[in-house]
Design an enzyme around this catalytic site. Structure first.
Site, PDB file in Angstrom:
ATOM      1  N   LYS A 118       1.367  -4.804   8.355  1.00 18.84           N
ATOM      2  CA  LYS A 118       1.650  -3.940   9.510  1.00 18.84           C
ATOM      3  C   LYS A 118       2.431  -4.615  10.426  1.00 18.84           C
ATOM      4  CE  LYS A 118      -2.262  -0.793   9.718  1.00 18.84           C
ATOM      5  NZ  LYS A 118      -3.646  -0.763  10.230  1.00 18.84           N
ATOM      6  N   LYS A 211       0.973   6.656  -2.180  1.00 14.67           N
ATOM      7  CA  LYS A 211      -0.128   7.255  -1.557  1.00 14.67           C
ATOM      8  C   LYS A 211       0.251   8.272  -0.478  1.00 14.67           C
ATOM      9  CE  LYS A 211      -4.018   5.173   0.519  1.00 14.67           C
ATOM     10  NZ  LYS A 211      -4.775   3.871   0.962  1.00 14.67           N
ATOM     11  N   LYS A 214      -0.015   9.995   6.185  1.00 13.60           N
ATOM     12  CA  LYS A 214       0.530  10.525   7.467  1.00 13.60           C
ATOM     13  C   LYS A 214       1.816  10.203   8.051  1.00 13.60           C
ATOM     14  CE  LYS A 214      -1.524   7.020  10.560  1.00 13.60           C
ATOM     15  NZ  LYS A 214      -2.686   6.214  10.068  1.00 13.60           N
TER      16      LYS A 214
END
Ligand code: TRP
Length: 350
Positions: A118, A211, A214
């Protein structure tokens, strides 16, 4: 349910919920209600660890917090029998985080792969909160002395850190813990992961090796929990496939990620296994299978979408659920915090 073991899990209110969140987490949360006392938390404190442009600012945070709550309820989580709340309403989460900050080691946090991912290349510019994220997660779980935590593969490392923190706290304060009547020296339990099955890993409808996410720029890559029947049907029909007919056995899915994903979704939504689904559809064309998949998706998902829509239109009700859940969560958390303060040696009002 006095002596029943306790489950805690959290979902971040960032962006829209999709089929991956539903099959990967929420369906499992619903099932666990039969066996455990469950706390399901909308982790708004975790949501703000990335920049404000990522979580979208105050009005977005309130909206997505209500949306996750609505999804929990619409999917079948019972907020009366169990506890549904948002993290920031129970101050014990942040207080216990501070104490755990002084137990956890910098070296432990530096090994967390999710932080590295991240934070990316610009690690110096990541928030301290993002670095500390796993400690807050440990506090979430241990504040309720939860014994079982349903998590996906990607959160396993964080759960291991929670176990390490629990153990080090128990060691560091062992004498004090025994002095407070815990004769075994075990104050915080070692939380166990409840990893969900392999069929629940939902991949992008555009690329079976990624995957479902969003943050994928293409809305056709995912089925959002709020999509209506027409949108669901369109997305399933457009989902990427390959030119071969479906295999008759599971082995035939191995190098066909898109086929594997669609069969997996069918299996998960119908409560069957992939082998069983292939017994019905193997040898046939995708078009036929997709017709059945559309029907299944619409039957299972559009009632959830319409219930979510109804709930989101009634924020007063949703907020009341969260306030009530937070009151009941706080009652448990306060007990843990009182004992924890005593064990550490903080003076408090009696
Ligand atoms: N980190 C988890 C995720 O992103 C969410 C989470 C926060 C959580 N606190 C938790 C999950 C405690 C399980 C237990 O998926």
């Amino acid at each position: 349910m006095a002596n029943v073991e306790r489950v805690f899990s959290g979902v971040q209110p960032t962006g829209n919920l999709h089929l991956g969140n539903y099959l990967g987490a929420i369906v499992n949360f619903v099932k666990l209600q039969e066996t455990y006392n469950c706390l399901y938390c909308v982790v708004d404190l975790h949501a703000i660890t990335q920049g404000v442009d990522v979580w979208g600012g105050p009005s977005q945070l309130a909206r997505t917090t209500r949306e996750v709550t609505a999804a929990f309820i619409a999917a079948g989580i019972d907020p009366k029998k169990h506890i549904v709340f948002n993290q920031s309403q129970v101050s014990g989460h942040t207080e216990l985080t501070w104490i755990f900050n002084c137990v956890a080691r910098v070296g432990w946090l530096s090994r967390m792969t999710q932080f590295k991912e991240k934070a990316g290349k610009d690690r110096e510019n990541a928030s301290v909160g993002l670095y500390d994220y796993p400690v807050l997660m440990a506090a979430d779980i241990l504040l309720y002395r939860a014994t079982h935590v349903p998590v996906g593969e990607d959160q396993k490392q964080h759960l291991e850190l929670s176990r390490d923190i629990a153990q080090k706290f128990n060691n560091d304060f062992g004498d004090s813990i025994r002095g407070h009547g815990f004769n075994e020296g075990l104050f915080f339990p070692q939380p166990e992961p409840l990893i969900t099955g392999p069929a629940t890993r939902v991949m992008s409808l555009r690329d079976g090796t990624k995957k479902m996410s969003k943050s994928d720029p293409s809305d056709y890559s995912r089925i959002n929990l709020t999509d209506d029947a027409d949108t669901i049907a369109q997305k399933v029909r457009k989902a990427k496939t390959d030119p071969e007919p479906l295999p008759s056995e599971e082995k035939g899915l191995e190098i066909r990620p898109e086929a594997d994903n669609l069969v997996g979704i069918f299996a998960a939504l119908s409560g069957r296994n992939k082998a069983d689904v292939l017994r019905e559809f193997g040898g046939g064309q995708f078009s036929n299978f997709k017709n059945s998949l559309v029907e299944l998706c619409v039957t299972k998902l559009s009632p959830i979408a319409s219930e979510m829509k109804r709930l989101v239109a009634d924020p007063g009700y949703v907020d009341a659920v969260l306030v009530d859940g937070a009151d009941r969560a706080r009652a448990i958390a306060d007990e843990t915090m009182k004992l924890t303060r005593d064990i550490v040696g903080f003076i408090r009002k009696r």
